[in-house]
Scaffold this active site. Sequence first.
Site, PDB file in Angstrom:
ATOM      1  N   ASP A  78       0.650  -1.232  -0.415  1.00  0.00           N
ATOM      2  CA  ASP A  78      -0.316  -0.657   0.256  1.00  0.00           C
ATOM      3  C   ASP A  78       0.693   1.219   0.080  1.00  0.00           C
ATOM      4  O   ASP A  78       2.295   0.910   0.586  1.00  0.00           O
ATOM      5  CB  ASP A  78      -0.840   0.090   0.874  1.00  0.00           C
ATOM      6  CG  ASP A  78      -1.867   0.959   1.195  1.00  0.00           C
ATOM      7  OD1 ASP A  78      -3.379   0.297   0.614  1.00  0.00           O
ATOM      8  OD2 ASP A  78      -2.160   2.458   0.974  1.00  0.00           O
ATOM      9  N   ASP A 119      -8.404  -3.848  -3.329  1.00  0.00           N
ATOM     10  CA  ASP A 119      -9.194  -3.405  -2.060  1.00  0.00           C
ATOM     11  C   ASP A 119      -9.090  -1.535  -3.186  1.00  0.00           C
ATOM     12  O   ASP A 119      -9.318  -0.860  -2.138  1.00  0.00           O
ATOM     13  CB  ASP A 119      -9.874  -3.275  -0.762  1.00  0.00           C
ATOM     14  CG  ASP A 119     -10.943  -2.694  -0.637  1.00  0.00           C
ATOM     15  OD1 ASP A 119     -11.178  -2.750  -1.382  1.00  0.00           O
ATOM     16  OD2 ASP A 119     -10.929  -2.741   0.258  1.00  0.00           O
ATOM     17  N   LYS A 159     -11.391  -4.257  -7.115  1.00  0.00           N
ATOM     18  CA  LYS A 159     -12.403  -2.921  -7.017  1.00  0.00           C
ATOM     19  C   LYS A 159     -12.537  -2.347  -7.752  1.00  0.00           C
ATOM     20  O   LYS A 159     -11.488  -1.697  -8.611  1.00  0.00           O
ATOM     21  CB  LYS A 159     -11.935  -2.383  -5.251  1.00  0.00           C
ATOM     22  CG  LYS A 159     -13.272  -1.572  -4.914  1.00  0.00           C
ATOM     23  CD  LYS A 159     -13.764  -1.230  -4.159  1.00  0.00           C
ATOM     24  CE  LYS A 159     -12.612   0.201  -3.147  1.00  0.00           C
ATOM     25  NZ  LYS A 159     -12.672   0.014  -1.869  1.00  0.00           N
TER      26      LYS A 159
HETATM   27  C1  LIG Z   1     -10.454   1.163   0.665  1.00  0.00           C
HETATM   28  S1  LIG Z   1      -8.589   1.051   1.340  1.00  0.00           S
HETATM   29  C2  LIG Z   1      -7.840  -0.799   1.123  1.00  0.00           C
HETATM   30  C3  LIG Z   1      -8.814  -0.938   2.851  1.00  0.00           C
HETATM   31  C4  LIG Z   1      -8.028  -2.354   2.778  1.00  0.00           C
HETATM   32  N1  LIG Z   1      -8.391  -3.467   1.459  1.00  0.00           N
HETATM   33  C5  LIG Z   1      -8.863  -3.180   4.279  1.00  0.00           C
HETATM   34  O1  LIG Z   1      -9.387  -3.864   4.664  1.00  0.00           O
HETATM   35  O2  LIG Z   1      -7.781  -2.586   5.578  1.00  0.00           O
HETATM   36  C6  LIG Z   1      -7.490   1.701  -0.394  1.00  0.00           C
HETATM   37  C7  LIG Z   1      -6.248   1.617  -0.075  1.00  0.00           C
HETATM   38  O3  LIG Z   1      -6.022   1.833  -2.046  1.00  0.00           O
HETATM   39  C8  LIG Z   1      -4.358   2.158  -1.314  1.00  0.00           C
HETATM   40  N2  LIG Z   1      -3.623   2.283  -2.474  1.00  0.00           N
HETATM   41  C9  LIG Z   1      -4.344   3.231  -3.921  1.00  0.00           C
HETATM   42  N3  LIG Z   1      -3.895   3.409  -5.209  1.00  0.00           N
HETATM   43  C10 LIG Z   1      -2.302   2.431  -4.425  1.00  0.00           C
HETATM   44  C11 LIG Z   1      -1.530   2.345  -4.980  1.00  0.00           C
HETATM   45  N4  LIG Z   1      -0.945   2.361  -6.475  1.00  0.00           N
HETATM   46  N5  LIG Z   1      -0.499   1.587  -4.504  1.00  0.00           N
HETATM   47  C12 LIG Z   1      -0.586   0.888  -3.541  1.00  0.00           C
HETATM   48  N6  LIG Z   1      -1.707   0.887  -2.893  1.00  0.00           N
HETATM   49  C13 LIG Z   1      -2.116   2.205  -3.614  1.00  0.00           C
HETATM   50  C14 LIG Z   1      -4.847   3.328  -0.839  1.00  0.00           C
HETATM   51  O4  LIG Z   1      -4.058   3.905  -0.049  1.00  0.00           O
HETATM   52  C15 LIG Z   1      -5.746   2.751   0.376  1.00  0.00           C
HETATM   53  O5  LIG Z   1      -5.043   2.325   1.809  1.00  0.00           O
END
Ligand SMILES: C[S@@+](CC[C@H](N)C(=O)[O-])C[C@H]1O[C@@H](n2cnc3c(N)ncnc32)[C@H](O)[C@@H]1O
Length: 208
Positions: A78, A119, A159
């Site tokens: 992440d 996600d 997602k």
């Molecule tokens: C809805 S949250 C995920 C929640 C996680 N599934 C949980 O249950 O704790 C979405 C996440 O996607 C991450 N994200 C978005 N773009 C990303 C990327 N290019 N690389 C890594 N993480 C990414 C964001 O930082 C965020 O923490």
Amino acid sequence: MAKKKGPNSRSQPDYFSLKAKKEGYPARSVYKLEEIQQKFTIIRPGNSVLDIGAAPGSWTLFTHQKLLKGKGRIVSVDLKPLSLNPIPENVTVFTGDAFTSEMLKNLGDLGPYDAIISDAAPSTTGARTVDCIRSQNLAEAIISIVPTHLKTGGNLVIKIFQGGGEQEILFAMKKMFAKVKTFKPKACRNDSFELFLIGNIKNDTIKE
Ligand SMILES: C[S@@+](CC[C@H](N)C(=O)[O-])C[C@H]1O[C@@H](n2cnc3c(N)ncnc32)[C@H](O)[C@@H]1O
């Protein structure tokens, strides 16, 4: 007009947030993965799993505790650090953009994986067109690593925001997977336009 209340409303406290707190998960999103797993059996004990967009860590923790049952490994990535403390022994965490060439090499060195679960979501701007394009970019980036990072016969969860080119992503997935399904878990918030795309489900695992 009064805001809609219910188990998924953003009025505090909501049912799934309270349940997550009670059960020791850092985010309510855990129940979306639980529903996906109940319907599609995407992860089995002993699997290796890549969790993209893993912070704060509910999907990782649930996969570790309930789905792998101590057997197998998880690689979680992440932009932000996970809030799990301690990080379980069979979990490797990378902090950064999942799709830089350096990170893809790190993730690839520990792969290929039986399942890739994502996600991941962009930080939202409130402008739906912008948010959808960013969500589509993330989904496309995940699709692009399937050939290198997912085992043949492996399962995929992505997602995507509805309106974010989900038909194009489904089209791409249909070329790669025996079966492709769309799924909206009940745990999604009432006002959420997110959708999950599931790839490579064997017929006998679908519970219609
Ligand atoms: C809805 S949250 C995920 C929640 C996680 N599934 C949980 O249950 O704790 C979405 C996440 O996607 C991450 N994200 C978005 N773009 C990303 C990327 N290019 N690389 C890594 N993480 C990414 C964001 O930082 C965020 O923490």
